[in-house]
Design an enzyme around this catalytic site. Structure first.
Site, mmCIF file in Angstrom:
data_model
loop_
_atom_site.group_PDB
_atom_site.id
_atom_site.type_symbol
_atom_site.label_atom_id
_atom_site.label_comp_id
_atom_site.label_asym_id
_atom_site.label_seq_id
_atom_site.Cartn_x
_atom_site.Cartn_y
_atom_site.Cartn_z
ATOM 1 N N HIS A 53 0.714 -1.351 -0.003
ATOM 2 C CA HIS A 53 -0.015 -0.107 -0.091
ATOM 3 C C HIS A 53 0.741 1.298 -0.015
ATOM 4 O O HIS A 53 0.233 2.305 -0.048
ATOM 5 C CB HIS A 53 -0.972 0.009 1.137
ATOM 6 C CG HIS A 53 -0.255 0.343 2.424
ATOM 7 N ND1 HIS A 53 0.455 -0.625 3.290
ATOM 8 C CD2 HIS A 53 0.016 1.370 3.167
ATOM 9 C CE1 HIS A 53 0.917 -0.126 4.359
ATOM 10 N NE2 HIS A 53 0.661 1.246 4.308
HETATM 11 C C1 UD1 Z 1 -1.961 5.804 5.534
HETATM 12 C C2 UD1 Z 1 -0.628 6.290 6.056
HETATM 13 C C3 UD1 Z 1 0.455 5.250 6.112
HETATM 14 C C4 UD1 Z 1 -0.101 3.998 6.656
HETATM 15 C C5 UD1 Z 1 -1.537 3.433 6.064
HETATM 16 C C6 UD1 Z 1 -1.971 2.335 6.728
HETATM 17 C C7 UD1 Z 1 0.037 8.811 5.712
HETATM 18 C C8 UD1 Z 1 0.689 9.728 4.888
HETATM 19 N N1 UD1 Z 1 -0.134 7.417 5.362
HETATM 20 O O1 UD1 Z 1 -1.538 5.405 4.255
HETATM 21 O O2 UD1 Z 1 1.558 5.680 6.642
HETATM 22 O O3 UD1 Z 1 0.841 2.790 6.537
HETATM 23 O O4 UD1 Z 1 -2.280 4.785 6.184
HETATM 24 O O5 UD1 Z 1 -2.946 1.576 6.184
HETATM 25 O O6 UD1 Z 1 -0.680 9.111 6.788
HETATM 26 N N2 UD1 Z 1 -9.095 4.961 1.354
HETATM 27 C C9 UD1 Z 1 -10.399 4.277 1.216
HETATM 28 N N3 UD1 Z 1 -11.092 4.225 2.278
HETATM 29 C C10 UD1 Z 1 -10.478 4.450 3.588
HETATM 30 C C11 UD1 Z 1 -9.350 5.153 3.859
HETATM 31 C C12 UD1 Z 1 -8.619 5.436 2.446
HETATM 32 O O7 UD1 Z 1 -10.997 4.145 0.032
HETATM 33 O O8 UD1 Z 1 -11.201 4.135 4.631
HETATM 34 C C13 UD1 Z 1 -8.478 5.509 -0.070
HETATM 35 C C14 UD1 Z 1 -8.895 6.877 -0.117
HETATM 36 O O9 UD1 Z 1 -8.793 6.876 -1.767
HETATM 37 C C15 UD1 Z 1 -7.459 7.692 -0.135
HETATM 38 C C16 UD1 Z 1 -6.352 6.457 0.031
HETATM 39 O O10 UD1 Z 1 -7.120 5.402 0.217
HETATM 40 O O11 UD1 Z 1 -7.013 8.690 -0.610
HETATM 41 C C17 UD1 Z 1 -5.158 6.528 0.882
HETATM 42 O O12 UD1 Z 1 -5.731 6.877 2.036
HETATM 43 P P1 UD1 Z 1 -4.545 7.790 3.223
HETATM 44 O O13 UD1 Z 1 -5.063 7.660 4.468
HETATM 45 O O14 UD1 Z 1 -4.564 9.050 2.540
HETATM 46 O O15 UD1 Z 1 -3.435 6.820 3.057
HETATM 47 P P2 UD1 Z 1 -2.992 5.605 2.947
HETATM 48 O O16 UD1 Z 1 -2.300 5.142 1.827
HETATM 49 O O17 UD1 Z 1 -4.269 4.825 3.623
HETATM 50 N N1 UDP Z 2 -3.688 -5.519 8.737
HETATM 51 C C1 UDP Z 2 -5.006 -6.089 8.724
HETATM 52 N N2 UDP Z 2 -5.507 -6.422 7.820
HETATM 53 C C2 UDP Z 2 -4.998 -6.192 6.755
HETATM 54 C C3 UDP Z 2 -3.557 -5.686 6.473
HETATM 55 C C4 UDP Z 2 -2.972 -5.326 7.787
HETATM 56 O O1 UDP Z 2 -5.471 -5.902 10.133
HETATM 57 O O2 UDP Z 2 -5.553 -6.586 5.569
HETATM 58 C C5 UDP Z 2 -3.002 -5.236 10.249
HETATM 59 C C6 UDP Z 2 -1.600 -5.807 10.372
HETATM 60 O O3 UDP Z 2 -1.823 -7.045 11.280
HETATM 61 C C7 UDP Z 2 -0.976 -4.697 11.248
HETATM 62 C C8 UDP Z 2 -1.364 -3.449 10.913
HETATM 63 O O4 UDP Z 2 -2.809 -3.691 10.039
HETATM 64 O O5 UDP Z 2 -1.330 -4.893 12.649
HETATM 65 C C9 UDP Z 2 -0.417 -2.794 9.812
HETATM 66 O O6 UDP Z 2 -1.235 -1.614 9.183
HETATM 67 P P1 UDP Z 2 -0.593 -1.277 7.702
HETATM 68 O O7 UDP Z 2 -0.128 -2.126 7.073
HETATM 69 O O8 UDP Z 2 -1.953 -0.666 7.019
HETATM 70 O O9 UDP Z 2 0.150 0.178 7.900
HETATM 71 P P2 UDP Z 2 1.861 0.365 8.514
HETATM 72 O O10 UDP Z 2 2.066 -0.465 9.694
HETATM 73 O O11 UDP Z 2 2.371 0.155 7.170
HETATM 74 O O12 UDP Z 2 1.794 1.852 8.896
#
Ligand code: UD1
Ligand code: UDP
Length: 361
Positions: free
Chosen positions: A204
């Site tokens: 992601h």
């Molecule tokens: C964010 C964090 C990242 C973390 C990740 C965990 C920042 C800069 N990034 O990345 O460090 O590893 O969360 O999962 O804060 N979206 C949905 N539904 C949701 C949430 C997001 O559809 O519930 C989609 C939207 O199109 C959005 C995109 O995902 O624009 C990205 O979401 P965003 O929270 O901006 O960043 P992540 O890639 O999720």
């Molecule tokens: N995780 C989850 N479902 C998924 C992928 C990840 O519950 O489909 C959990 C995973 O076990 C860990 C956390 O989400 O506890 C990690 O989050 P993510 O990879 O979104 O973010 P990051 O750690 O890279 O910031």
């Protein structure tokens, strides 16, 4: 003592839960704030249910947007809340935009700011999370580091030593508390998988999924690994959107996604069940690098750097980048000769207790 604990995005819920419980056990009045950065049922509510987190006391409804929009929306909603509640302390976790936004607001209030997971550094300032980490640590009063390297980074940046506490890893607190329940859920059977009979993938990071060229190479590499070991990939919404775009951008070009089984994002217990019984994990997630280390499952990290080097020096992790040849060869080697499980010091399930003791002596 009134303490606000902030969560906003998926990994924050696992980090905040044990800290909230440990603070409550020491008599704090805990206020749970959800910024709303993540909002889909599968990215938010499912974690409250799986972890037994109570509904948030305040939901800021920030939602998606550019970095500036997201940080600004969280700040605009959080500032009046802090003014109204006048907390003694605010706890922020991890490195997401919500962490940075609430840290900046708190730093200009009377409350003490505590950062859980302080000091992690990838050294790659092109990662938005690295910017969030550096700034959050800079303005925090209490820096709770998960590993000695993180504490060392803080000292090297000139943080006063009395602010730094080496406490261990809260992600591990939550993992150890829920592993038994996760294993008993029947997740594998529901997906027709057998223990040790598949690999698990997550992807992601913006650098990996937003550039169609990088994503296509990663998918090609995963396709080759899939020929050695079937792969299942619970897809983050950012990836789902980009995969669709990639198909559209390359008409007539077959992507080897057939070798990968893409499923919706998993809830925490289902994901941990999949992780614990996987033959290997390929990921760009921070939390997954840590969990695989504790579970003793081989992990190949699809990045050039990690802010969690202890998962390499004392765990099962290896950095493999995004080159399909390197990924396929690393998978072949790790399947033939898996690393021995080890666990970093203080990753023992009691980090949150040490954090609560640091905040409420
Ligand atoms: C964010 C964090 C990242 C973390 C990740 C965990 C920042 C800069 N990034 O990345 O460090 O590893 O969360 O999962 O804060 N979206 C949905 N539904 C949701 C949430 C997001 O559809 O519930 C989609 C939207 O199109 C959005 C995109 O995902 O624009 C990205 O979401 P965003 O929270 O901006 O960043 P992540 O890639 O999720
Ligand atoms: N995780 C989850 N479902 C998924 C992928 C990840 O519950 O489909 C959990 C995973 O076990 C860990 C956390 O989400 O506890 C990690 O989050 P993510 O990879 O979104 O973010 P990051 O750690 O890279 O910031």
């Amino acid at each position: 003592m009134r303490v606000i604990c902030v969560a906003g995005a998926r990994p924050n819920f696992m980090k905040v839960k044990p800290v909230m419980d440990a603070l409550a056990a020491r008599g704090a009045r805990v206020v749970f704030v959800h910024t709303g950065q993540h909002y889909d049922q599968a990215m938010s509510e499912v974690f409250l249910a799986d972890l037994g987190l109570r509904p948030p006391d305040h939901h800021l409804g920030a939602g998606s947007g550019s970095h500036a929009e997201q940080v600004a929306r969280v700040m605009l909603a959080f500032e009046p809340l802090v003014e109204r509640l006048r907390p003694d302390a605010v706890v922020v976790v991890g490195d997401v935009n919500s962490t940075l936004a609430c840290a900046l607001v708190t730093a200009k209030s009377a409350a003490r700011l505590a950062h859980v997971e302080a000091g992690l550094r990838s050294g790659d300032r092109s990662m938005p999370e690295e910017v969030n980490r550096v700034i959050t640590d800079r303005v925090s009063d209490l820096l709770f580091a998960p590993s000695p390297d993180a504490a060392g980074n803080l000292r090297a940046e000139g943080c006063p030593p009395e602010r730094i506490r080496l406490v261990g890893n809260v992600m591990v607190d939550t993992l150890l508390a829920n592993l038994g329940r996760a294993r008993r859920r029947g997740t594998l059977a529901g997906l027709g998988l057998t223990p040790g009979g598949y690999g698990l993938v997550t992807l992601h990071r913006s650098a990996n999924v937003d550039d169609p060229g990088v994503l296509a190479r990663l998918i090609a590499g995963l396709g080759r690994v899939g020929r050695l070991c079937p792969l299942v990939l619970p897809a983050h919404p950012r990836l789902t959107a980009r995969l669709a775009g990639l198909g559209a951008a390359a008409p007539g070009r077959r992507l080897p996604v057939g070798a990968l089984r893409v499923i919706p994002p998993a809830g925490y217990l289902d994901f941990v069940a999949l992780e614990a019984s996987a033959r290997l994990v390929l990921t760009d997630s921070g939390g997954v690098q840590e969990e695989t280390t504790v579970l003793g499952v081989p992990c190949l990290t699809l990045r050039e750097s990690t802010e969690r080097p202890v998962t390499i020096t004392e765990g099962t992790n290896r950095l493999v980048g995004t080159d399909p040849d390197v990924i396929a060869e690393a998978a072949r080697m790790v399947l033939a000769d898996p690393p021995a499980p080890r666990r970093p010091a203080l990753w023992d399930g009691r980090a949150a207790e040490r954090i609560a003791a640091g905040l409420i002596p």
